[in-house]
Design a protein around this motif. Structure first.
Motif, mmCIF file in Angstrom:
data_model
loop_
_atom_site.group_PDB
_atom_site.id
_atom_site.type_symbol
_atom_site.label_atom_id
_atom_site.label_comp_id
_atom_site.label_asym_id
_atom_site.label_seq_id
_atom_site.Cartn_x
_atom_site.Cartn_y
_atom_site.Cartn_z
ATOM 1 N N ASP A 57 -4.059 -64.573 3.547
ATOM 2 C CA ASP A 57 -3.845 -64.801 4.971
ATOM 3 C C ASP A 57 -2.731 -63.921 5.511
ATOM 4 O OD1 ASP A 57 -5.856 -66.635 5.124
ATOM 5 O OD2 ASP A 57 -4.564 -68.394 4.901
ATOM 6 N N GLU A 58 -1.681 -63.756 4.712
ATOM 7 C CA GLU A 58 -0.584 -62.869 5.127
ATOM 8 C C GLU A 58 -1.098 -61.442 5.324
ATOM 9 O OE1 GLU A 58 2.587 -63.069 2.356
ATOM 10 O OE2 GLU A 58 3.008 -65.200 2.718
ATOM 11 N N LEU A 80 -4.248 -60.568 6.048
ATOM 12 C CA LEU A 80 -5.130 -60.513 7.218
ATOM 13 C C LEU A 80 -4.357 -60.622 8.517
ATOM 14 C CD1 LEU A 80 -8.131 -62.680 5.935
ATOM 15 C CD2 LEU A 80 -8.045 -60.204 6.202
ATOM 16 N N ASP A 81 -3.200 -61.300 8.484
ATOM 17 C CA ASP A 81 -2.368 -61.386 9.690
ATOM 18 C C ASP A 81 -1.831 -60.028 10.116
ATOM 19 O OD1 ASP A 81 -2.763 -64.099 9.891
ATOM 20 O OD2 ASP A 81 -0.895 -64.636 8.853
ATOM 21 N N LYS A 82 -1.734 -59.100 9.166
ATOM 22 C CA LYS A 82 -1.228 -57.758 9.467
ATOM 23 C C LYS A 82 -2.329 -56.790 9.909
ATOM 24 C CE LYS A 82 2.444 -58.256 5.995
ATOM 25 N NZ LYS A 82 2.969 -57.741 4.708
ATOM 26 N N VAL A 83 -3.573 -57.240 9.822
ATOM 27 C CA VAL A 83 -4.702 -56.353 10.117
ATOM 28 C C VAL A 83 -4.849 -56.166 11.622
ATOM 29 C CG1 VAL A 83 -7.229 -56.216 10.075
ATOM 30 C CG2 VAL A 83 -5.982 -56.838 7.998
ATOM 31 N N LYS A 84 -5.102 -54.934 12.027
ATOM 32 C CA LYS A 84 -5.461 -54.598 13.413
ATOM 33 C C LYS A 84 -6.941 -54.239 13.430
ATOM 34 C CE LYS A 84 -1.169 -54.722 15.058
ATOM 35 N NZ LYS A 84 -0.521 -55.213 13.837
ATOM 36 N N ASN A 85 -7.704 -54.892 14.313
ATOM 37 C CA ASN A 85 -9.166 -54.769 14.276
ATOM 38 C C ASN A 85 -9.745 -53.716 15.210
ATOM 39 O OD1 ASN A 85 -9.614 -56.832 12.361
ATOM 40 N ND2 ASN A 85 -9.380 -58.406 13.945
ATOM 41 N N GLY A 86 -8.899 -53.006 15.954
ATOM 42 C CA GLY A 86 -9.409 -52.082 16.964
ATOM 43 C C GLY A 86 -10.384 -51.056 16.425
ATOM 44 N N LYS A 87 -10.018 -50.379 15.344
ATOM 45 C CA LYS A 87 -10.889 -49.338 14.797
ATOM 46 C C LYS A 87 -12.088 -49.924 14.058
ATOM 47 C CE LYS A 87 -7.490 -45.632 14.637
ATOM 48 N NZ LYS A 87 -6.760 -44.652 13.798
ATOM 49 N N LEU A 88 -11.948 -51.154 13.546
ATOM 50 C CA LEU A 88 -13.099 -51.841 12.970
ATOM 51 C C LEU A 88 -14.145 -52.101 14.048
ATOM 52 C CD1 LEU A 88 -14.622 -53.444 10.782
ATOM 53 C CD2 LEU A 88 -13.190 -55.415 11.373
ATOM 54 N N TYR A 89 -13.697 -52.539 15.227
ATOM 55 C CA TYR A 89 -14.620 -52.760 16.339
ATOM 56 C C TYR A 89 -15.287 -51.436 16.763
ATOM 57 C CZ TYR A 89 -12.268 -57.295 16.845
ATOM 58 O OH TYR A 89 -11.757 -58.548 16.625
ATOM 59 N N LEU A 90 -14.503 -50.367 16.747
ATOM 60 C CA LEU A 90 -15.047 -49.056 17.113
ATOM 61 C C LEU A 90 -16.131 -48.622 16.130
ATOM 62 C CD1 LEU A 90 -14.805 -46.591 19.018
ATOM 63 C CD2 LEU A 90 -13.097 -45.656 17.439
ATOM 64 N N ALA A 91 -15.866 -48.801 14.820
ATOM 65 C CA ALA A 91 -16.854 -48.430 13.807
ATOM 66 C C ALA A 91 -18.104 -49.307 13.920
ATOM 67 C CB ALA A 91 -16.245 -48.562 12.408
ATOM 68 N N THR A 92 -17.899 -50.592 14.225
ATOM 69 C CA THR A 92 -19.041 -51.488 14.409
ATOM 70 C C THR A 92 -19.874 -51.056 15.600
ATOM 71 O OG1 THR A 92 -17.821 -53.354 13.455
ATOM 72 C CG2 THR A 92 -19.735 -53.883 14.810
ATOM 73 N N PHE A 93 -19.209 -50.676 16.697
ATOM 74 C CA PHE A 93 -19.935 -50.209 17.878
ATOM 75 C C PHE A 93 -20.775 -48.975 17.557
ATOM 76 C CE2 PHE A 93 -20.085 -47.241 21.500
ATOM 77 C CZ PHE A 93 -20.841 -47.991 22.389
ATOM 78 N N ASP A 142 -0.329 -51.326 9.397
ATOM 79 C CA ASP A 142 0.581 -52.366 8.902
ATOM 80 C C ASP A 142 0.061 -53.103 7.677
ATOM 81 O OD1 ASP A 142 2.243 -51.728 11.023
ATOM 82 O OD2 ASP A 142 1.331 -53.233 12.353
ATOM 83 N N ALA A 143 -1.257 -53.120 7.482
ATOM 84 C CA ALA A 143 -1.843 -53.855 6.354
ATOM 85 C C ALA A 143 -1.783 -53.000 5.091
ATOM 86 C CB ALA A 143 -3.291 -54.226 6.666
ATOM 87 N N PRO A 144 -1.325 -53.574 3.961
ATOM 88 C CA PRO A 144 -1.269 -52.808 2.699
ATOM 89 C C PRO A 144 -2.669 -52.600 2.121
ATOM 90 C CG PRO A 144 -0.578 -55.082 2.330
ATOM 91 C CD PRO A 144 -0.789 -54.936 3.809
ATOM 92 N N ALA A 145 -3.258 -51.450 2.416
ATOM 93 C CA ALA A 145 -4.632 -51.175 1.997
ATOM 94 C C ALA A 145 -4.787 -51.197 0.485
ATOM 95 C CB ALA A 145 -5.076 -49.818 2.551
ATOM 96 N N GLU A 146 -3.714 -50.848 -0.251
ATOM 97 C CA GLU A 146 -3.793 -50.813 -1.711
ATOM 98 C C GLU A 146 -4.117 -52.187 -2.289
ATOM 99 O OE1 GLU A 146 -1.238 -49.851 0.091
ATOM 100 O OE2 GLU A 146 -1.146 -47.662 -0.118
#
Length: 506
Positions: A29-30, A32-45, A243-247
């Motif tokens: 949860d910590e 996911l709280d750091k995740v920004k969804n803007g580019k995910l929405y763009l890729a989905t579009f 901000d989200a640690p992708a690793e």
């Protein structure tokens, strides 16, 4: 460093003890709280421009056939049989496309498969635009059907492998939402454009998809399956924000991939982590077609006419708009209500509405002393009942379309994209897509025979019985995937230690 990451991901995914399970949830949860969804929405579009094109293909025949049936050019004029093939030949191309898509996603990846399926869309509509004879029309429809089959397989996989568990349901539901939006769009455009200009408009979304997908990443799970860890981390950074640690997420996915093994072989069909979700996926696709959706849409125009909607074009737009609205509602509540609950509610709606349809046919035929209803042409809807029962048919259709749009329209495609291990997604998804398109073709082509054999009322009561069965199937066999990672969902079928975490969260 890699050993430390793997050790940490194993600790986070290990759910053998309740104390550690709590740690998993809090740390996840910590993250996911750091995740920004803007580019995910763009890729989905960018990806759902494919289903939008798919909707244009499905809806194109409705406004085009009346024009092509009365066109002055004898080389292009369609008779009744040719018009039937112009509408239905898409399903043959789509079935082939489903098989082709299963091979493509494993060989060249999800992103490139999406980009390449734009080509038969564009070529298909170009051939229709330039058509000089009926065979060019058929070829164009087969090519657009082929692209539709690839799209119906690749886009759900692409979205499910990009999206995280908090928004995966909403993002995955956008596939069906864009399909019905495309159908409505082509109905509306067909009211003012001729068939050639309509085909030009239909070629715009796949062209945009090809361009936009050039700037979108491949899915992290596919990249990791190819041993491309650095590229997978870059894709995650693009999709999750800086901000989200992708690793952390990359190590978690890689750890689960190591547990799943390598490439798919036929011996994997003995693995419960493969044959169980494959059985669920196949039955979901089969039950989707056994709901009677094609029969309801077949009768839609006549039902509206009996309810005094004289303009059939407006009637079809109303039906499509209803689908868009309630599919959008499903997308909004998918990650709150869950897949299983929506499937059950949807099944109840459709079971009751198709039963009511059967009652309508029975009462209407008895009003005219014709209980047999053996011929579709002489069915009650083609007559003028003394007792006005059109309200029953109209309300039944409204409840059915609402129910289908809330659950059994979008969710089978969403669940298909969630339940298969990465190594078998191409094969298993192609089997599911082939089941869907194959059963759609068979049911559509045998519908008249069912009407002759069982009468109109009996046919719709049969569909009602199938809807009752899909409710039972959902309750017993379909897992709830809301809020679960893809790895947790797949562990549930396989019966690994992570299943404990899955069951406690369910």
């Amino acid at each position: 460093m890699m050993e430390i990451q793997n050790h940490e991901s194993r600790r986070l995914l290990d759910a053998e003890y309740g104390e550690e399970e709590t740690g998993v949830r809090s740390e996840q949860d910590e993250y996911l709280d750091k995740v920004k969804n803007g580019k995910l929405y763009l890729a989905t579009f960018a990806a759902v421009l494919g289903p939008l094109s798919f909707g244009f293909v499905l809806g194109y025949s409705s406004p085009a056939i009346p024009e092509l049936s009365t066109i002055t050019d004898p080389r292009l004029q369609l008779d009744k049989e040719e018009a039937s093939w112009f509408g239905s030949i898409v399903t043959i191309g789509a079935a082939i496309g489903g098989l082709l898509g299963g091979w493509m996603v494993d060989k060249i990846g999800r992103k490139l498969s999406l980009m390449l399926c734009s080509i038969p869309y564009i070529f298909g509509f170009t051939i229709i635009i330039a058509a000089q004879n009926i065979w060019m029309l058929y070829l164009g429809r087969v090519l657009t059907g082929l692209a539709s089959g690839v799209t119906s397989l690749v886009v759900p996989l692409y979205i499910s492998e990009m999206a995280h568990e908090r928004v995966r349901g909403a993002m995955g539901s956008c596939v069906q939402l864009m399909v019905v939006t495309g159908i409505m769009g082509v109905y509306i455009a067909g009211m003012s454009l001729d068939w050639r200009w309509l085909a030009i408009c239909c070629s715009i979304p796949p062209t945009l998809m090809m361009v936009f997908m050039c700037f979108m990443p491949e899915t992290p799970r596919f990249l990791l399956s190819q041993g491309k860890q650095r590229e997978a981390e870059e894709a995650l950074r693009f999709l999750r924000g800086p901000d989200a640690p992708a690793e952390w997420e990359c190590a978690r996915i890689e750890d689960a991939s190591d547990d799943q093994g390598g490439r798919f072989g036929m011996a994997d069909l003995k693995d419960p982590g493969v044959y169980k979700p494959l059985g669920v996926g196949i039955m979901l696709m089969l039950f989707q077609q056994l709901t009677g959706i094609n029969a309801i849409m077949f009768y839609a125009e006549t039902i509206f006419e009996k309810a005094h909607f004289k303009n059939s074009d407006v009637a079809t737009v109303v039906v499509a708009a209803t689908q868009v609205v309630f599919t959008a509602v499903a997308a909004l509540v998918m990650d709150r209500a869950g897949r299983k609950l929506l499937l059950i509610v949807s099944g109840v709606f459709m079971c009751l509405s198709t039963a009511a349809f059967g009652v309508y046919f029975k009462l209407s035929s008895e009003t005219h002393g014709n209980s047999s209803g053996l011929c579709l042409v002489e069915s009650p809807l083609a007559q003028n009942p003394a007792a006005d029962l059109s309200w029953l048919a109209l309300s039944s259709m409204g409840f059915f379309i609402t129910g289908f749009s809330l659950g059994w329209g979008p969710i089978p495609w969403l669940v298909m994209s969630e339940i298969f291990p990465t190594r078998v997604k191409g094969f298993a998804s192609s089997v599911c897509v082939l089941t869907n398109w194959g059963s759609a073709f068979i049911i559509t082509k045998t519908f008249q025979n069912l009407m002759d054999l069982l009468t109109s009322a009996g046919t719709f009561w049969l569909f009602s019985g199938c809807c009752a069965l899909n409710i039972v199937f959902t309750i017993i066999f379909v897992p709830e995937t809301k809020g679960k990672t893809l790895e947790q969902i797949q562990a549930r079928f396989k019966g690994t230690p992570e299943q404990l975490s899955y069951n406690r969260q369910t």
